[in-house]
Every structure is written in structure tokens, then in C-alpha cells.
Motif scaffolding. Structure first.
Motif, PDB file in Angstrom:
ATOM      1  N   SER A 315       4.772  13.363  -8.531  1.00  0.00           N
ATOM      2  CA  SER A 315       6.286  13.174  -8.462  1.00  0.00           C
ATOM      3  C   SER A 315       6.803  12.984  -7.215  1.00  0.00           C
ATOM      4  N   VAL A 316       5.862  13.520  -6.205  1.00  0.00           N
ATOM      5  CA  VAL A 316       6.228  13.481  -4.837  1.00  0.00           C
ATOM      6  C   VAL A 316       5.632  12.116  -4.220  1.00  0.00           C
ATOM      7  N   LEU A 317       4.562  11.760  -4.498  1.00  0.00           N
ATOM      8  CA  LEU A 317       3.854  10.674  -4.147  1.00  0.00           C
ATOM      9  C   LEU A 317       4.573   9.495  -4.589  1.00  0.00           C
ATOM     10  N   SER A 318       5.207   9.463  -5.774  1.00  0.00           N
ATOM     11  CA  SER A 318       5.976   8.109  -6.374  1.00  0.00           C
ATOM     12  C   SER A 318       7.152   8.047  -5.691  1.00  0.00           C
ATOM     13  N   THR A 319       7.517   8.618  -4.591  1.00  0.00           N
ATOM     14  CA  THR A 319       8.698   8.376  -3.684  1.00  0.00           C
ATOM     15  C   THR A 319       8.284   7.355  -2.698  1.00  0.00           C
ATOM     16  N   VAL A 320       6.952   7.144  -2.385  1.00  0.00           N
ATOM     17  CA  VAL A 320       6.894   6.420  -1.370  1.00  0.00           C
ATOM     18  C   VAL A 320       5.782   5.281  -1.876  1.00  0.00           C
ATOM     19  N   GLU A 321       5.448   4.373  -0.919  1.00  0.00           N
ATOM     20  CA  GLU A 321       4.566   3.193  -1.065  1.00  0.00           C
ATOM     21  C   GLU A 321       3.105   3.832  -1.488  1.00  0.00           C
ATOM     22  N   THR A 322       2.587   3.179  -2.686  1.00  0.00           N
ATOM     23  CA  THR A 322       1.143   3.878  -2.770  1.00  0.00           C
ATOM     24  C   THR A 322      -0.023   2.875  -3.059  1.00  0.00           C
ATOM     25  N   ALA A 323      -1.026   3.237  -2.820  1.00  0.00           N
ATOM     26  CA  ALA A 323      -2.153   2.201  -3.122  1.00  0.00           C
ATOM     27  C   ALA A 323      -3.283   3.116  -3.711  1.00  0.00           C
ATOM     28  N   VAL A 324      -4.174   2.781  -4.719  1.00  0.00           N
ATOM     29  CA  VAL A 324      -5.067   3.715  -5.396  1.00  0.00           C
ATOM     30  C   VAL A 324      -6.367   2.717  -5.636  1.00  0.00           C
ATOM     31  N   VAL A 325      -7.487   2.963  -5.256  1.00  0.00           N
ATOM     32  CA  VAL A 325      -8.559   2.379  -5.340  1.00  0.00           C
ATOM     33  C   VAL A 325      -9.692   3.017  -5.832  1.00  0.00           C
ATOM     34  N   GLY A 326     -10.842   2.546  -6.791  1.00  0.00           N
ATOM     35  CA  GLY A 326     -11.944   3.368  -7.303  1.00  0.00           C
ATOM     36  C   GLY A 326     -12.876   2.247  -7.415  1.00  0.00           C
ATOM     37  N   GLY A 327     -14.097   2.719  -7.329  1.00  0.00           N
ATOM     38  CA  GLY A 327     -15.151   2.006  -7.796  1.00  0.00           C
ATOM     39  C   GLY A 327     -15.739   1.967  -9.257  1.00  0.00           C
ATOM     40  N   GLU A 328     -15.971   0.866  -9.722  1.00  0.00           N
ATOM     41  CA  GLU A 328     -16.294   1.242 -11.163  1.00  0.00           C
ATOM     42  C   GLU A 328     -17.740   1.884 -11.387  1.00  0.00           C
ATOM     43  N   ASP A 329     -18.685   1.655 -10.474  1.00  0.00           N
ATOM     44  CA  ASP A 329     -19.908   2.491 -10.229  1.00  0.00           C
ATOM     45  C   ASP A 329     -20.029   3.751  -9.387  1.00  0.00           C
ATOM     46  N   ASP A 330     -18.935   4.594  -9.172  1.00  0.00           N
ATOM     47  CA  ASP A 330     -18.707   5.658  -8.496  1.00  0.00           C
ATOM     48  C   ASP A 330     -19.496   6.790  -9.351  1.00  0.00           C
ATOM     49  N   LEU A 331     -20.559   7.410  -8.825  1.00  0.00           N
ATOM     50  CA  LEU A 331     -21.089   8.507  -9.639  1.00  0.00           C
ATOM     51  C   LEU A 331     -20.683   9.647  -9.352  1.00  0.00           C
ATOM     52  N   ILE A 332     -19.767   9.591  -8.140  1.00  0.00           N
ATOM     53  CA  ILE A 332     -19.363  11.036  -7.509  1.00  0.00           C
ATOM     54  C   ILE A 332     -17.850  11.385  -7.953  1.00  0.00           C
ATOM     55  N   THR A 333     -17.021  10.764  -7.913  1.00  0.00           N
ATOM     56  CA  THR A 333     -15.565  10.737  -8.524  1.00  0.00           C
ATOM     57  C   THR A 333     -15.379   9.422  -9.466  1.00  0.00           C
ATOM     58  N   PRO A 334     -16.059   9.745 -10.592  1.00  0.00           N
ATOM     59  CA  PRO A 334     -16.066   8.576 -11.522  1.00  0.00           C
ATOM     60  C   PRO A 334     -14.388   7.733 -11.717  1.00  0.00           C
ATOM     61  N   VAL A 335     -14.824   6.364 -11.822  1.00  0.00           N
ATOM     62  CA  VAL A 335     -13.512   5.728 -12.037  1.00  0.00           C
ATOM     63  C   VAL A 335     -12.456   6.167 -13.022  1.00  0.00           C
ATOM     64  N   THR A 336     -12.865   6.882 -14.099  1.00  0.00           N
ATOM     65  CA  THR A 336     -12.020   7.524 -15.006  1.00  0.00           C
ATOM     66  C   THR A 336     -10.859   8.438 -14.049  1.00  0.00           C
ATOM     67  N   ARG A 337     -11.186   8.937 -13.108  1.00  0.00           N
ATOM     68  CA  ARG A 337     -10.294   9.961 -12.471  1.00  0.00           C
ATOM     69  C   ARG A 337      -9.303   9.128 -11.737  1.00  0.00           C
ATOM     70  N   THR A 338      -9.814   8.211 -11.047  1.00  0.00           N
ATOM     71  CA  THR A 338      -9.075   6.841 -10.594  1.00  0.00           C
ATOM     72  C   THR A 338      -8.015   6.272 -11.740  1.00  0.00           C
ATOM     73  N   ASP A 339      -8.461   6.204 -12.797  1.00  0.00           N
ATOM     74  CA  ASP A 339      -7.392   5.622 -13.814  1.00  0.00           C
ATOM     75  C   ASP A 339      -6.407   6.933 -14.206  1.00  0.00           C
ATOM     76  N   ALA A 340      -6.625   8.007 -14.332  1.00  0.00           N
ATOM     77  CA  ALA A 340      -5.970   9.213 -14.160  1.00  0.00           C
ATOM     78  C   ALA A 340      -4.805   9.185 -13.179  1.00  0.00           C
ATOM     79  N   ILE A 341      -5.094   8.784 -12.048  1.00  0.00           N
ATOM     80  CA  ILE A 341      -4.173   8.803 -10.956  1.00  0.00           C
ATOM     81  C   ILE A 341      -3.217   7.638 -11.169  1.00  0.00           C
ATOM     82  N   VAL A 342      -4.038   6.544 -11.683  1.00  0.00           N
ATOM     83  CA  VAL A 342      -2.943   5.260 -11.666  1.00  0.00           C
ATOM     84  C   VAL A 342      -1.982   5.405 -12.769  1.00  0.00           C
TER      85      VAL A 342
END
Length: 384
Positions: A315-342
């Protein structure tokens, strides 16, 4: 580098047991232990460590051939670990000295904007090699080593948690970044640090902090994720700490297995940190950087990831300009976690990068550089 991600080659250094030595445990248990350590060291690719059957000569030839290709390219970029700049030490209230570096803009920048790069677990500020090189001379850039990482001082284990890292970041903003507008860029644990800062100090965002980039990170649910295939996340989270504790009690055994530069080390590191066939130099860079982080530090920070819950930050981050990037083959923080942020930042500039592992800032650095450029440009347009 679990955000332990950034520990990728730690497994690489542990994956090559000495030859002609009787096994201390059965092959199955050794494989399981290596897989667990890999993940918690942030490199585990579930199962990769478990059954690697490699023909040494074939691997050696592949590495040799790739070295030849890189030499023929004749690239004249500065070598890894060579980018340096002075910066003031930051003394935290609990006595930890944070190492900082500041890339100033010769002749003055077109505005007073500063980009602050926040690295992840088991890495150091050196992981930003390509981004730093890209921004030099154009935007004032601040980098620092998180507590217990790189050149910064060792922290008490009780403070090896994301909330403390957020307080450290606030102090770096106050003492190093200066009073002007800031864009924060975080990779893995660095992204978590930024998210927690937004929760704890929302008043900074919009006025002081005008843009945020979150790379290869997660806001929570890491206790439910296992980088080891076939092993439930909750089981992994319970098993990893005692395994690390046991390894810390047998440092001589660990060191015998740390064979940075070996064929197996190279293959495992590449598999854990990257999603494509990257240059040999990238893998060696990761191995060298991760070798600077002791297993004790890995163990100190690991439990905190299971506690991670930064969803209130959006709710705070949405007040500023943002960018979110994830790797489709990330084995550590899987891209599904990126999708949740998006989903929680619908107006963000978002990318899902194909053939990209956890260390996308190295592997596909041009993509990540472009995202930072565009974020800075949007901030300048919006805030003048």
C-alpha cells in the motif's frame, strides 16, 4: 541466492568431496545433505546436488572451450571486483560498521537524484557490477555491504533479520545518500529490506523515496517453499538449521569439500544461480563472491526467511514508481513469488525474464539495466 539465493556457489564449494577418501555417510544421505545445504546456502536447485554423475574429462573440455570463446571476444570491460569508490563508514547503534561506496557524477548530475543498490543474502555490493558500470557517470549511485556481508562488520546473530536490515538501510539513506530524492533497487534479500523499510517508515515514500525496483525477490511464503525437489517446504525449513549447525561444528570437513574452481563446483554453481549457459567468468565471479560469506553467517540469517511477511508494504510502495522483475528459472525465489508482488503493484513496470535464474542481474544484466534506466526516467518525469 530461498533468498539464501545469493549463496549459490556455496554449494559449489561443498559439492566436490576429496578423491580416494572413504565416504563419511552413505551416498543417499550425502546427496540429501548437499541438497539441503545448497538450498539454505541459497543455491539449492532441488535435486541437482543429489545425483550429479559427471564425466570429469567432458566437463573440463566444455569449460576449456568456453574459456577460449571468451578470450576470443576480447572484451575490454573492467574485471569483476575492480569497481571501487570511496564512501563513509556507517556505524550502527549496535556497533556494526557498514562499508559503503559512492559513485559520484563528475561535474555534477543533471539533478540531485541518487540510486541506492541493496544486495542480497550471502553476496556483497560487488554483485551489482554491471548495474554500477552502466550507471557510472550518469546517476549518483550509493552501494553498501549488508551487515555480516562483504566488507561490513559482523553482526550479533539476534540482529541478523530483515527488520534490522531495514534500519541499516534507513541509516545509509540518512548518512550517505543525502537529502535529495532516492530510487531504491533491491535484489533478493535486498528487496525484502526495502519492503520492510516501507512498512516501518512509510513517510519516506513519495517525498524522499520516489522509485523502487524489486529484483528476484519475495514478500513472504518462503517457509512453504523448498528448493529441493520432492521435499516439502516445511520439512526443508525444519531440517536446514540443524544441518548448518552440524556443519559449523565440523569446519575442517566443510573446508575439505570446498573446491572452488573444480569441475563439479562450476557445474553446480551454474545450475543453481543461472538459467542459461552463461560465460565461465560469471560462474567464477559468483564462486569467489560467495566464498567471502562464512557458513556461520549463512546460518545466522537463514531462520529469518521463514518469518518473512512484507505484504503490508505494498500500500506504501504503490504511491511511488515501481518495477518488478523475476527470472522464469529462478530456483531460489521462484517466479511465482514475483507474480504475487505484481498482483499487488498493478501499475509497476513488470518483467518475467526467460532463461533467467536467480542471478539475473548478472545473467541478463542488459534487461535489468534497462529497467533501472526506465524507472529513473519515470521518476524524473513524475517528480520533475
Amino acid at each position: 541466492m530461498l533468498p539464501a539465493s545469493e549463496a549459490a556457489p556455496l554449494l559449489a564449494r561443498l559439492a566436490a568431496p576429496p578423491r580416494r577418501t572413504a565416504p563419511l555417510v552413505t551416498p543417499g544421505r550425502l546427496a540429501t545433505g548437499a541438497g539441503l545445504l545448497a538450498g539454505l546456502a541459497a543455491l539449492a536447485a532441488g535435486g541437482v546436488a543429489a545425483g550429479l554423475q559427471l564425466e570429469r574429462r567432458l566437463v573440463t573440455r566444455r569449460i576449456y572451450e568456453r574459456h577460449e570463446v571468451e578470450e576470443q571476444r576480447g572484451e575490454e570491460e573492467p574485471p569483476f571486483f575492480s569497481l571501487r569508490a570511496p564512501g563513509p563508514d556507517v556505524l550502527t547503534p549496535d556497533g556494526v560498521v557498514l562499508h559503503t561506496e559512492v559513485d559520484e557524477v563528475a561535474g555534477g548530475a543533471p539533478d540531485d537524484l541518487t540510486v541506492v543498490l541493496v544486495h542480497g543474502y550471502a553476496l556483497s555490493l560487488d554483485c551489482w557490477h554491471f548495474q554500477r558500470l552502466h550507471l557510472r557517470g550518469r546517476v549518483r549511485t550509493v552501494l553498501y555491504d549488508q551487515r555480516s556481508h562483504g566488507r561490513s562488520g559482523r553482526s550479533d546473530v539476534a540482529r541478523c533479520r530483515v527488520p534490522q536490515l531495514a534500519e541499516d538501510l534507513f541509516q545509509v539513506l540518512e548518512e550517505v545518500a543525502g537529502p535529495g530524492p532516492v530510487v531504491l533497487v533491491g535484489h533478493s534479500m535486498g528487496g525484502m529490506t526495502i519492503m520492510h523499510l516501507a512498512q516501518e517508515r512509510p513517510e519516506l515514500f513519495g517525498d524522499r523515496v520516489r522509485g523502487v525496483a524489486l529484483f528476484s525477490t519475495a514478500a513472504g511464503e518462503m517457509a512453504d517453499y523448498s528448493p529441493v525437489r520432492g521435499l516439502p517446504g516445511r520439512v526443508f525449513s525444519r531440517a536446514a538449521p540443524p544441518l548448518l549447525a552440524a556443519l559449523n561444528k565440523a569446519p575442517e570437513l566443510v573446508e575439505r569439500g570446498r573446491r572452488a574452481g573444480s569441475d563439479l563446483s562450476h557445474v553446480v554453481t551454474r545450475a543453481m544461480a543461472f538459467g542459461s549457459d552463461v560465460p565461465v567468468s560469471y560462474v567464477e565471479f559468483m564462486s569467489d563472491m560467495l566464498a567471502q560469506t562464512s557458513l556461520e553467517v549463512v546460518a545466522d540469517f537463514y531462520p529469518g526467511f521463514a518469518e518473512l511477511d512484507e505484504y503490508a508494504a505494498f500500500s506504501v510502495l504503490s504511491t511511488v514508481e515501481t518495477a518488478v522483475v523475476g527470472g522464469e528459472d529462478d530456483l531460489i525465489t521462484p517466479v511465482t513469488r514475483t507474480d504475487a508482488i505484481v498482483e499487488l503493484l498493478p501499475d509497476a513496470d513488470t518483467r518475467r525474464v526467460a532463461d533467467c535464474g536467480h542471478m539475473g542481474i548478472l545473467e541478463h544484466h542488459a534487461v535489468f539495466d534497462q529497467v533501472i534506466d526506465q524507472l529513473v526516467e519515470r521518476v524524473r518525469r513524475r517528480f520533475g
